[in-house]
Design an enzyme around this catalytic site. Structure first.
Site, mmCIF file in Angstrom:
data_model
loop_
_atom_site.group_PDB
_atom_site.id
_atom_site.type_symbol
_atom_site.label_atom_id
_atom_site.label_comp_id
_atom_site.label_asym_id
_atom_site.label_seq_id
_atom_site.Cartn_x
_atom_site.Cartn_y
_atom_site.Cartn_z
ATOM 1 N N MET A 112 0.821 -1.209 0.000
ATOM 2 C CA MET A 112 0.000 0.000 0.000
ATOM 3 C C MET A 112 0.860 1.266 0.000
ATOM 4 O O MET A 112 1.909 1.315 0.619
ATOM 5 C CB MET A 112 -0.889 0.014 1.237
ATOM 6 C CG MET A 112 -1.918 1.116 1.189
ATOM 7 S SD MET A 112 -2.638 1.488 2.798
ATOM 8 C CE MET A 112 -1.455 2.667 3.424
ATOM 9 N N ARG A 357 17.447 2.932 5.371
ATOM 10 C CA ARG A 357 17.610 1.501 5.108
ATOM 11 C C ARG A 357 18.894 1.316 4.307
ATOM 12 O O ARG A 357 19.401 2.273 3.725
ATOM 13 C CB ARG A 357 16.415 0.953 4.316
ATOM 14 C CG ARG A 357 16.265 1.620 2.971
ATOM 15 C CD ARG A 357 15.032 1.168 2.233
ATOM 16 N NE ARG A 357 14.628 2.210 1.303
ATOM 17 C CZ ARG A 357 13.445 2.274 0.711
ATOM 18 N NH1 ARG A 357 12.523 1.381 0.964
ATOM 19 N NH2 ARG A 357 13.170 3.255 -0.125
ATOM 20 N N HIS A 473 16.522 -24.348 -25.501
ATOM 21 C CA HIS A 473 17.833 -24.621 -26.090
ATOM 22 C C HIS A 473 18.616 -23.327 -26.295
ATOM 23 O O HIS A 473 19.768 -23.198 -25.894
ATOM 24 C CB HIS A 473 17.665 -25.364 -27.422
ATOM 25 C CG HIS A 473 18.963 -25.650 -28.113
ATOM 26 N ND1 HIS A 473 19.512 -24.782 -29.039
ATOM 27 C CD2 HIS A 473 19.838 -26.670 -27.988
ATOM 28 C CE1 HIS A 473 20.660 -25.284 -29.455
ATOM 29 N NE2 HIS A 473 20.877 -26.433 -28.839
ATOM 30 N N SER A 782 32.071 -36.494 -12.295
ATOM 31 C CA SER A 782 31.630 -35.122 -12.512
ATOM 32 C C SER A 782 30.114 -35.200 -12.634
ATOM 33 O O SER A 782 29.594 -35.920 -13.484
ATOM 34 C CB SER A 782 32.248 -34.576 -13.795
ATOM 35 O OG SER A 782 31.717 -33.299 -14.053
ATOM 36 N N TYR A 869 35.302 -29.354 -6.826
ATOM 37 C CA TYR A 869 35.232 -28.181 -7.700
ATOM 38 C C TYR A 869 33.849 -28.036 -8.324
ATOM 39 O O TYR A 869 33.059 -28.988 -8.341
ATOM 40 C CB TYR A 869 36.294 -28.252 -8.814
ATOM 41 C CG TYR A 869 36.051 -29.340 -9.836
ATOM 42 C CD1 TYR A 869 35.236 -29.098 -10.951
ATOM 43 C CD2 TYR A 869 36.605 -30.603 -9.698
ATOM 44 C CE1 TYR A 869 34.997 -30.099 -11.878
ATOM 45 C CE2 TYR A 869 36.377 -31.600 -10.622
ATOM 46 C CZ TYR A 869 35.567 -31.349 -11.716
ATOM 47 O OH TYR A 869 35.308 -32.321 -12.631
HETATM 48 P P1 ADP Z 1 7.531 4.282 0.755
HETATM 49 O O1 ADP Z 1 7.669 3.003 1.487
HETATM 50 O O2 ADP Z 1 6.812 4.185 -0.529
HETATM 51 O O3 ADP Z 1 8.833 5.022 0.681
HETATM 52 P P2 ADP Z 1 6.866 5.946 2.968
HETATM 53 O O4 ADP Z 1 6.031 5.369 4.042
HETATM 54 O O5 ADP Z 1 8.299 6.020 3.229
HETATM 55 O O6 ADP Z 1 6.556 5.155 1.636
HETATM 56 O O7 ADP Z 1 6.293 7.384 2.648
HETATM 57 C C1 ADP Z 1 6.635 8.090 1.503
HETATM 58 C C2 ADP Z 1 7.001 9.515 1.824
HETATM 59 O O8 ADP Z 1 5.950 10.142 2.522
HETATM 60 C C3 ADP Z 1 8.177 9.675 2.764
HETATM 61 O O9 ADP Z 1 9.384 9.605 2.083
HETATM 62 C C4 ADP Z 1 7.955 11.039 3.328
HETATM 63 O O10 ADP Z 1 8.460 12.002 2.460
HETATM 64 C C5 ADP Z 1 6.467 11.107 3.396
HETATM 65 N N1 ADP Z 1 6.058 10.853 4.792
HETATM 66 C C6 ADP Z 1 5.742 9.679 5.355
HETATM 67 N N2 ADP Z 1 5.440 9.858 6.658
HETATM 68 C C7 ADP Z 1 5.555 11.172 6.913
HETATM 69 C C8 ADP Z 1 5.383 11.983 8.071
HETATM 70 N N3 ADP Z 1 5.029 11.462 9.238
HETATM 71 N N4 ADP Z 1 5.609 13.299 7.954
HETATM 72 C C9 ADP Z 1 5.971 13.829 6.772
HETATM 73 N N5 ADP Z 1 6.154 13.152 5.650
HETATM 74 C C10 ADP Z 1 5.945 11.816 5.702
HETATM 75 MG MG MG Z 2 9.937 5.558 2.042
#
Ligand code: ADP
Ligand code: MG
Ligand code: MG
Length: 896
Positions: A112, A357, A473, A782, A869
């Protein structure tokens, strides 16, 4: 007391503390775990909480109902956020707004989309307007929320909203969103709400609680949507993992010129260069950066100057926040000890970190980053080795299309063999060979290929087929040869007779230039700029580290001088499979081979074989010279003889004429050779048993070649004579005696002596089970896992395409057993054969030479079974070297 035994469904983060940490990805999802970790590090994270993946699992295990005590925990979580922010969810005067973000263990694009600004309604928007003193900002946020929520949660088409906005812009005669005033946005909001009501038959949800639970439900529901299911299947992600939901207080990047939002990588994700990389937008919310509504700006001054961008960088526009941001980013990289992919927002000059990440990267960047981090002492060499995905190296081992070049895509097929090549369209293998001989670059275009096309495939720069899958193939042979290949491009209609193919309403004639990109499956019109592969720099460095740590030797499957040279250049330590039949197919030899096949008696066969002998010998001299004393495993003739005979009426006539035979006689011989099931027919060592003179000639050619090398003063090779398709101890005994007899003869004639080995390819279940019998006379095994997989499953690889997909869909097969070794079944046979072979002959040499020898998961299996190997196609040698090192490290780790 009871509360202690209750399951915890909600984990809080933010405000300088967190319930969870980065190690809890399984429970909190990647996003949630890292938000918690950043909070504990003291970085500015807007407070929030994570609903666990366990809650999602519970939801699906219990008829889509939440656990009893979960709602109360969510309320507690929300109360903590209210306390930390001093705002209240749903409050008309001081409203708390939140984002609802999905987040599984592994990042999943199928999930989502995030909903921002949740909690806004007709009352709270007024509160937000007053509080911020910016009515325009409040209504801009509200319209974003209605659109996002309607699209993501209520499943309404976003075009509807874009159309409404466009109408307003037209009416106001403006082009950019920023030109709309507070009053304009109010009108847009009113129209949005009307449109939603018309679509739904009920009003847009005004109750913040209803909004919140609607969004949470939508995140859980998205775990089971088709996109997510498809993505999970593609990436082996189990359904049982579930997703987490992150609810986080909003911060606003759209509150004016000192507000912004952006994304950053601590290093360049495509080159690995150790420099902050990324983009941001002033006065914008998260989704604007990706949506491409405005052109984002560079983060650093250097990057801006290099791009020649006029807009200021973050470093220049917001210098103080930038310094703070730079410090946070450096801190994150050294904390996680890896390149980070970061999302952030600046609200009126204050920095907030929203996500971090380990960043995705190209193979090139992965190598550079791993080597750089190890050189800096941040990680060990072992860790550096573990950081690079072996299969990804494929990207670097073939010429590739310059990513900066333009692509005119004319068809899409399967990415069957990586790399890209440009050349003239050719529909016929002989024609391909003829043109290649005069140094033309050609692309062989066929409905599908067969063994007769090998010479044409070799001559071609790349192969395109309209039919066939990833293990057809064409695909298998192309991968073996390192030729780029796109297979199964079904939309390409080939009219070979007319000398053209048609696709997407366009016609391409023989001789026209196309480019095949086997890494993406795309076919492009015309020539495109390429980048050549090389094993230098960081790649070479990592290979040296890997070589020092691996136990398994790595050899290559190679028969041509070109393949052998490529193999050595990529670090092969010998040849694990030299197929001799390819040498028979070459144009100047095929007539002698046919003469041998058509001979009515042994004498006739021997006469023809005498013509082939010097040619085979010359092949081996060349191969041994290139291999400079390294072991070379030579498999004696394997395919059924009829594969060497022509099939068309025309070719038969020509052959009859050149062989001085009556056509009828020739046709009778062809019929005699016909088999109902050639794969299980007169082939492999069965040829050597029924026509020993064929194998005798081959053994003689090998030893005469080896003697020639020794006589010229060079290191003689250690030939390993391999007999294919052996099933019984008695067969092996016969073949061993034949080999020794000829070898001794040649060595005596030349008054030379050097060691050699006689062994077999284990490719039949009986051979594996009776390995002890075979080992009495075989000095090496082999594992020919292509045939062993076929004979164990009773599935023909060439026909598996028709039904394997259904098996994968239904989860009966997780992976194509011809690509990744079936470790349970075929693997068990290998384990049994290794054990029994070793029990009979402790010093027996064990290797694998099927397609699987270049597959990292299969290599790991080989390490665990203790083979000596692996042997793979030349272009996969570096992949195998790295995979072998990773497996060795993994095994050592287990012992610790
Ligand atoms: P995705 O997993 O698609 O990256 P995110 O959950 O990271 O989705 O949300 C996408 C963007 O929405 C974030 O990079 C940020 O810019 C914005 N965002 C999400 N949460 C907040 C928040 N609490 N306040 C401000 N911006 C937000
Ligand atoms: Mg994000
Ligand atoms: Mg075989």
């Amino acid at each position: 007391m009871t509360s202690l035994t209750k399951t915890r469904w909600v984990y809080a983060f933010g405000g300088g503390a967190a319930d969870g940490d980065a190690s809890m990805k399984n429970l909190l999802g990647g996003k949630g775990a890292n938000l918690a970790e950043m909070s504990s590090l003291g970085l500015p994270v807007p407070p929030g909480f994570t609903i666990t993946t366990e809650c999602c699992t519970h939801y699906y295990a219990n008829e889509q109902r939440y656990p009893d005590d979960m709602k109360a925990q969510v309320e507690q979580g929300l109360a903590r956020v209210e306390e930390l922010t001093g705002k209240r969810f749903g409050d008309a005067v001081n409203p708390l707004l939140v984002s609802v973000r999905s987040g599984a263990r592994a990042s999943m694009p199928g999930m989502m989309d995030t909903v921002l600004n949740l909690g806004l309604n007709d009352q709270t928007v007024e509160g937000l307007a007053k509080l911020s003193g910016d009515r325009r900002f409040a209504f801009d946020s509200y319209r974003r929320f209605i659109q996002m929520y309607s699209n993501v949660v209520l499943d309404l088409d976003h075009h509807m909203f874009e159309e409404i906005l466009d109408e307003h812009k037209e009416r106001l005669d403006v082009t950019v969103d920023t030109a709309l005033t507070a009053e304009d946005w109010e009108k847009v909001v009113a129209d949005y709400k009307k449109a939603v009501a018309a679509e739904l038959g009920s009003d847009f949800p005004q109750d913040p609680q209803a909004q919140l639970w609607g969004a949470v439900g939508a995140v859980f529901a998205s775990w089971m949507n088709d996109r997510a299911k498809f993505y999970r299947r593609m990436h082996d992600i189990p359904e049982s993992w579930g997703t987490a939901v992150n609810i986080q207080s909003m911060v606003f990047g759209n509150m004016g010129e000192t507000s912004a939002t952006g994304v950053a990588f601590t290093r360049n994700p495509s080159t690995g260069e150790a420099r902050l990389y990324g983009e941001f937008l002033i006065n914008a919310q998260g989704e604007d950066v990706v949506a491409g509504i405005r052109t984002p700006q560079a983060l650093t001054r250097i990057a801006r100057e290099e791009m020649g961008d006029k807009q200021p960088s973050m470093e220049e526009a917001l210098p103080e926040v930038f310094e703070q941001f730079k410090a946070a980013v450096d801190r994150l990289e050294s904390h996680y000890r890896d390149m980070q992919d970061i999302e952030f927002t600046v609200e009126q000059g204050r920095l907030y970190m929203l996500q971090t990440r380990n960043g995705k990267r190209t193979a090139k960047a992965a190598l550079k980053i791993a080597v750089d981090l190890a050189a800096q002492g941040v990680i060990t060499q072992e860790e550096a080795i573990m950081r690079v995905e072996p299969a990804s190296l494929d990207q670097l081992l073939h010429p590739t299309i310059d990513p900066a070049s333009e692509r005119d895509v004319i068809a899409q097929g399967l990415p069957a063999s990586p790399g890209a090549a440009t050349g003239k369209i050719v529909f016929d293998a002989d024609e391909a060979e003829r043109l290649a001989a005069i140094h033309e670059s050609v692309i062989l275009v066929r409905d599908e290929t067969s063994p007769e096309d090998i010479h044409g495939m070799h001559a071609a720069k790349a192969i395109l087929t309209a039919r066939g899958g990833m293990t057809s193939h064409a695909a298998v042979v192309a991968r073996g040869m390192g030729r780029p290949c796109v297979s199964g491009a079904g939309e390409v209609q080939i009219h070979a007779k007319a000398g053209e193919f048609r696709v997407r309403g366009r016609t391409f004639k023989a001789g026209e230039i196309i480019t095949v990109d086997g890494s993406t499956g795309e076919v492009l019109a015309g020539a495109v700029k390429m980048i050549e592969p090389e094993l230098t720099g960081d790649f070479a460095t990592l290979m040296v580290w890997a070589d020092a740590l691996r136990r398994l030797k790595v050899r290559a499957n190679a028969e041509t001088p070109l393949d052998a040279r490529t193999a050595r250049q990529f670090g092969a330590e010998g040849i694990g499979l030299c197929r001799t039949e390819h040498m028979f197919f070459e144009e100047d030899r095929i007539s002698a081979v046919r003469e041998m096949i058509l001979a009515s008696d042994e004498k006739g066969r021997r006469t023809a074989l005498a013509k082939i002998l010097p040619m085979q010998r010359a092949d081996f001299v060349e191969l041994f010279t290139i291999m400079e004393g390294l072991p070379v495993t030579i498999r004696l003739l394997d395919p059924p003889l009829h594969e060497f005979l022509p099939h068309t009426e025309e070719d038969l006539k020509a052959l009859a004429q050149s062989a001085g035979l009556e056509l009828a006689v020739l046709e009778r011989r062809v019929k005699e050779l016909h088999e109902t099931n050639p794969m299980l027919g007169h082939r492999g060592c069965r040829l050597g048993v029924s026509y020993p003179e064929i194998y005798e000639m081959q053994v003689r050619a090998i030893f005469e070649a080896a003697c020639e090398i020794a006589e010229s003063g060079k290191t003689p090779p250690c030939p390993e004579i391999m007999h294919p398709l052996v099933a019984k101890g008695e067969e092996m005994k016969f073949l061993r005696q034949l080999t020794d007899r000829v070898a001794k003869q040649v060595l005596a004639e030349r008054k030379l002596d050097f060691p050699y080995l006689v062994g077999t390819m284990v490719e039949l279940p009986r051979a594996a089970i009776r390995a002890a019998d075979l080992a009495e006379n075989a000095e090496f095994f082999s594992f020919g896992t292509n045939d062993l997989t076929q004979t164990t499953f009773g599935i023909s690889r060439d026909d598996s395409g028709r039904f394997l997909a259904a098996y994968m869909d239904k989860g009966i097969f997780e992976k194509d057993p011809f690509v990744s070794l079936d470790q349970e079944g075929v693997g068990d046979l290998i384990r049994i054969a290794a054990e029994r072979g070793r029990a009979q002959r402790p010093e027996i040499k064990l290797g694998i030479c099927g397609e699987h020898g270049g597959d990292p998961a299969s290599i790991d299996f080989c390490e665990r079974v203790g083979l000596d190997y692996v042997s793979c196609s030349p272009y996969r040698v570096p992949i195998a070297r790295l995979a072998a090192a990773q497996s060795a490290i993994g095994e050592r780790e287990k012992d610790r």
